[in-house]
Design a protein around this motif. Structure first.
Motif, PDB file in Angstrom:
ATOM      1  N   SER A  46       0.843  -1.190   0.000  1.00  0.00           N
ATOM      2  CA  SER A  46       0.000   0.000   0.000  1.00  0.00           C
ATOM      3  C   SER A  46       0.879   1.240   0.000  1.00  0.00           C
ATOM      4  CB  SER A  46      -0.933   0.002   1.217  1.00  0.00           C
ATOM      5  OG  SER A  46      -0.184  -0.001   2.421  1.00  0.00           O
ATOM      6  N   ASP A  48       0.971   3.843   1.745  1.00  0.00           N
ATOM      7  CA  ASP A  48       1.453   4.325   3.045  1.00  0.00           C
ATOM      8  C   ASP A  48       2.465   3.382   3.678  1.00  0.00           C
ATOM      9  OD1 ASP A  48      -0.150   2.207   3.827  1.00  0.00           O
ATOM     10  OD2 ASP A  48      -1.674   3.454   4.785  1.00  0.00           O
ATOM     11  N   GLY A  49       2.740   2.258   3.018  1.00  0.00           N
ATOM     12  CA  GLY A  49       3.719   1.317   3.534  1.00  0.00           C
ATOM     13  C   GLY A  49       3.256   0.514   4.723  1.00  0.00           C
ATOM     14  N   LYS A  50       1.946   0.460   4.946  1.00  0.00           N
ATOM     15  CA  LYS A  50       1.444  -0.233   6.135  1.00  0.00           C
ATOM     16  C   LYS A  50       0.971  -1.657   5.861  1.00  0.00           C
ATOM     17  CE  LYS A  50       0.040   3.990   8.576  1.00  0.00           C
ATOM     18  NZ  LYS A  50      -1.082   4.733   9.215  1.00  0.00           N
ATOM     19  N   ARG A  51       0.618  -1.946   4.592  1.00  0.00           N
ATOM     20  CA  ARG A  51       0.093  -3.283   4.279  1.00  0.00           C
ATOM     21  C   ARG A  51       0.809  -3.854   3.066  1.00  0.00           C
ATOM     22  NH1 ARG A  51      -4.637  -4.440   2.418  1.00  0.00           N
ATOM     23  NH2 ARG A  51      -4.932  -2.424   1.400  1.00  0.00           N
ATOM     24  N   ASP A  72       0.869  -7.282   7.908  1.00  0.00           N
ATOM     25  CA  ASP A  72       0.996  -6.002   8.605  1.00  0.00           C
ATOM     26  C   ASP A  72       2.466  -5.611   8.522  1.00  0.00           C
ATOM     27  OD1 ASP A  72       1.227  -3.882  10.317  1.00  0.00           O
ATOM     28  OD2 ASP A  72       0.314  -4.869  12.043  1.00  0.00           O
ATOM     29  N   MET A  73       2.774  -4.494   7.819  1.00  0.00           N
ATOM     30  CA  MET A  73       4.164  -4.125   7.590  1.00  0.00           C
ATOM     31  C   MET A  73       4.897  -3.727   8.871  1.00  0.00           C
ATOM     32  SD  MET A  73       4.990  -4.389   4.326  1.00  0.00           S
ATOM     33  CE  MET A  73       6.219  -3.162   3.887  1.00  0.00           C
ATOM     34  N   ASP A  74       4.143  -3.431   9.932  1.00  0.00           N
ATOM     35  CA  ASP A  74       4.793  -3.123  11.206  1.00  0.00           C
ATOM     36  C   ASP A  74       5.342  -4.372  11.876  1.00  0.00           C
ATOM     37  OD1 ASP A  74       4.356  -0.396  11.059  1.00  0.00           O
ATOM     38  OD2 ASP A  74       2.381  -0.531  12.013  1.00  0.00           O
ATOM     39  N   LYS A  99      -5.733   1.744  -1.201  1.00  0.00           N
ATOM     40  CA  LYS A  99      -5.822   2.601  -0.024  1.00  0.00           C
ATOM     41  C   LYS A  99      -7.132   2.316   0.706  1.00  0.00           C
ATOM     42  CE  LYS A  99      -7.255   6.026  -3.348  1.00  0.00           C
ATOM     43  NZ  LYS A  99      -6.805   7.197  -4.104  1.00  0.00           N
ATOM     44  N   ASN A 378       7.045   3.887   0.278  1.00  0.00           N
ATOM     45  CA  ASN A 378       6.264   4.911   0.969  1.00  0.00           C
ATOM     46  C   ASN A 378       6.981   6.250   0.850  1.00  0.00           C
ATOM     47  OD1 ASN A 378       8.368   4.413   2.712  1.00  0.00           O
ATOM     48  ND2 ASN A 378       7.097   4.224   4.558  1.00  0.00           N
ATOM     49  N   ARG A 383      10.219   2.229   3.712  1.00  0.00           N
ATOM     50  CA  ARG A 383       9.813   0.892   3.292  1.00  0.00           C
ATOM     51  C   ARG A 383       9.773   0.867   1.764  1.00  0.00           C
ATOM     52  NH1 ARG A 383       5.125   0.135   7.968  1.00  0.00           N
ATOM     53  NH2 ARG A 383       6.617  -0.313   9.650  1.00  0.00           N
ATOM     54  N   THR A 401      13.826  -1.962   4.678  1.00  0.00           N
ATOM     55  CA  THR A 401      13.256  -1.171   5.769  1.00  0.00           C
ATOM     56  C   THR A 401      14.306  -0.204   6.313  1.00  0.00           C
ATOM     57  OG1 THR A 401      13.839  -2.806   7.454  1.00  0.00           O
ATOM     58  CG2 THR A 401      11.699  -3.042   6.395  1.00  0.00           C
TER      59      THR A 401
END
Length: 677
Positions: A46, A48-51, A72-74, A99, A378, A383, A401
């Motif tokens: 995604s 935003d680099g979150k998924r 989950d990219m976190d 998104k 992102n 990421r 990362t």
């Protein structure tokens, strides 16, 4: 700008070499290694680099089925937060992280019935085919809704058409509008006219706003990437007897009307590229990809206000086309030209933005000998999703990362014994009339100049308005055969695209004639180079390449000991201009499809031939292969196989590879000429 000068764009376009053993002959890579569903594919991140989402091999399926996975990219190390296997009938084949927490996923399903005009196949009667449909889901992947669907029932739509549309879907994603948090641009089929309308679509609410109403002759062009405003559109208009022109109309800022621009108008018979690729925010100039000023496509800027092109190209290459611009999609670089793509031996990204160039160069240095592609990032580049691949390495996926640590996501085919895949070269040979023909030659692992000559395959690509690239062969055919000791050459015969307009047009009306000479001359080149034995060469092609193999069967004298024709066209009289749903394609390409018709020359068959085709192939229906087989089987050794449930185009299922790869291997070994190949 520094990247305007063609001389500064020179690329290393010589040889692409994969690792090869100098001592041992290759060991055949098992059919199963190519038949398995990739372990991971279609990976996207995604904005935003979150998924992260991908298609993976379904757990417990032994690489026989697909599943949709979400990370989950976190917490990448924890693995996917959800994995949803395909259903019994609808199989996941591609996915994209959007998104607003949404994932777009494509599923494909077998279908037998009346299409009612909603898909490629018979206009009357029943068709045996596949239908592809888009779905939207969220990270939990518990519910899948038809993507961007208009669920209102339409009066006047036949029951058969309605059923087809229910299975195939009626909408597709056109533009992601990266800066808008919720909206995208979609196309939605009008079920009465079967033409597309274009809308702003809110992913959260499902609300739509009409942007453009499509028709038979008019299509939208450039939507502004910031707000979705339609800036250009194109239309096809008659331009004299049996002639058409493509007009590009640009929206006048003051009047709001679309106006024809003569400098952007092209005659279809001239086959000149004229594509609007973007807009410069600062000047309002359009980015145009065109070969108006050169045999190769170049990137130019065009000023709608003065109706003129700049005095020099924005980006150009002396030998290869500029196939696209790399425009920024994040807030910090939005709509800026970050680089461009050059279609050399393979498609290469050339970054001119210092930040992206430094990143790309660092990754290339970290993975030498591979092709590195940045596929997502992102805004602060903390990421970055990227891939590596090579002629002897299937695609692998990674996340960089914090600009320092790399997290491997996996290889598409981690089980592949790449030591059994040899060397790949980009070469040029001279055809009998003096034309230079680019080609890719793949050699078995361990073979070197001076070694005994090899059995060889001339392998023309499909299309024919297409081309091959160096690197990993996604079909699997090339490494399958090189690991069995064959040299494989892929000629980019005249009529191929991507090598200049002159080379492309040189194939017009030359099916089975000079286009075929180029394939024969590839065989002669292999012999002249000491690579192949004169009496150990076969031809294998699929789709148009299948036509080339059928044509080789009836041409004499033949440099080939046998031919393998996959999903071939064999009867040009029955192909005509009805072979494509796309009207522009029919007008443009249909009139060039003529030459030597194999079905009219079956009495001249002189080499063994294997023909195979899928029974769900609606692009080159089975009557082509079957009729040709029936006509030549009494004259030469011939085999015909109808492959159950196989469509024309990939992705294929494991059973399709398991049916076709051993079939071809056995034919070459046992039925190709007096002693096999």
């Amino acid at each position: 700008m520094k990247y305007r000068t063609p001389a500064k764009l020179a690329l290393a376009a010589g040889i692409v070499i994969a690792a090869a053993s100098a001592h041992a002959a290759p060991t055949p890579i098992p059919t199963e290694s190519f038949a398995k569903i990739p372990a991971i594919q279609s990976v996207t991140m995604s904005a935003d680099g979150k998924r992260l989402v991908a298609i993976v091999a379904a757990p417990g399926s032994n690489y026989a089925d697909t599943a949709l996975a979400n990370w989950d990219m976190d917490n990448l190390a924890a693995g996917p937060t959800s994995i949803t296997p395909s259903g019994d009938r609808m199989k996941f084949i591609a996915a994209s992280a959007l998104k607003a927490g949404k994932t777009l996923v494509l599923g494909r399903q077998e279908f037998t019935g009346q299409l009612g005009g909603c898909g490629e196949g018979n206009s009357t009667g029943s068709t045996k085919t596949f239908l592809t449909k888009a779905y939207l889901t969220d990270p939990s992947q518990t519910k899948f809704d038809e993507a961007f669907a208009d669920n209102s029932r339409k009066l006047g739509v036949s029951e058969q058409t309605q059923r087809c549309l229910e299975l195939a879907g009626t909408a597709s994603l056109v533009h992601s509008l990266p800066l808008d948090p919720d909206k995208v641009i979609i196309s939605q089929m009008n079920e009465l006219t079967l033409s597309a309308n274009y809308y702003l679509y809110n992913l959260k609410t499902g609300q739509t706003e009409l942007l453009f109403r499509g028709g038979a002759r008019s299509a939208p062009g450039l939507f502004h990437p910031r707000n979705g405003e339609l800036l250009t559109r194109s239309q096809i208009e008659p331009a004299g007897s049996n002639e058409y022109e493509q007009q590009i109309l640009i929206k006048n800022k003051e009047s709001g009307q679309f106006e024809k621009h003569d400098n952007l108008t092209t005659r279809l018979s001239d086959r000149q590229a004229m594509d609007v690729a973007g807009i410069d925010d600062a000047t309002g100039k359009l980015y145009i990809l065109t070969d108006k000023f050169s045999d190769q496509v170049q990137a130019w800027q065009y000023d709608p206000a003065t109706r003129s092109f700049d005095k020099e190209p924005l980006a150009a290459h002396p030998d290869y086309p500029i196939s696209g611009l790399i425009l920024g999609t994040r807030p910090s670089n939005f709509n800026q030209v970050l680089g461009f793509y050059v279609d050399g031996p393979r498609r290469e990204a050339v970054y001119i933005d210092p930040t992206m160039k430094s990143l790309h160069d660092s990754l290339k240095q970290a993975y030498p000998g591979t092709y590195v592609a940045i596929t997502g990032y992102n805004d602060d580049l903390s990421r970055v999703l990227f891939t590596t691949s090579a002629a002897n390495q299937p695609t692998s996926y990674y996340v960089l990362t914090d600009k320092k640590s790399v997290v491997p996501l996996g290889s598409e085919r981690p089980w592949m014994d790449t030591k059994q895949i040899g060397e790949q070269r980009w070469v040029t040979y001279t055809a009998r009339d003096g034309r230079k023909i680019p080609a890719i030659i793949d050699l078995p692992a361990g073979w070197k100049e001076g070694d005994p000559t090899l059995p060889a395959l001339v392998h023309p690509h499909g299309g024919p308005w297409a081309r091959d690239y160096t690197g990993w062969d996604a079909s699997g055919w090339v490494p399958f055969f090189t690991s069995r000791g064959y040299a494989v050459i892929r000629p980019q015969y005249r009529g191929s695209t991507g090598f200049g307009r002159d080379h492309w047009i040189a194939g017009d009306k030359q099916w089975g004639l000079t286009m075929q000479d180029d394939n024969d001359d590839a065989a002669a080149w292999l012999v002249s180079q000491g690579i192949a034995a004169k009496d150990r060469i076969a031809i294998f092609g699929y789709s148009y390449g299948g036509f080339a193999s059928a044509a080789a069967t009836v041409r004499s004298p033949s440099p080939f000991q046998c031919a393998i024709a996959g999903a071939p066209v064999t009867d040009l009289a029955r192909l005509g201009v009805s072979w494509s749903e796309n009207r522009l394609q029919r007008i443009l390409q249909g009139q060039t499809v003529t030459g030597m018709d194999p079905m009219k020359n079956t009495d001249k068959a002189n080499i063994p031939v294997l023909l195979y085709v899928g029974d769900r192939d609606v692009r080159t229906p089975s009557f082509h292969a079957r009729s040709f087989y029936n006509a030549v089987q009494g004259k030469v050794p011939a085999k015909f196989e109808l492959i159950p449930d196989m469509p024309h185009s990939m992705p294929w299922y494991p059973r399709h590879y398991q049916a076709t790869l051993p079939l071809m291997e056995s034919f070459l070994r046992n039925d190709c000429g007096p002693g096999g190949l």
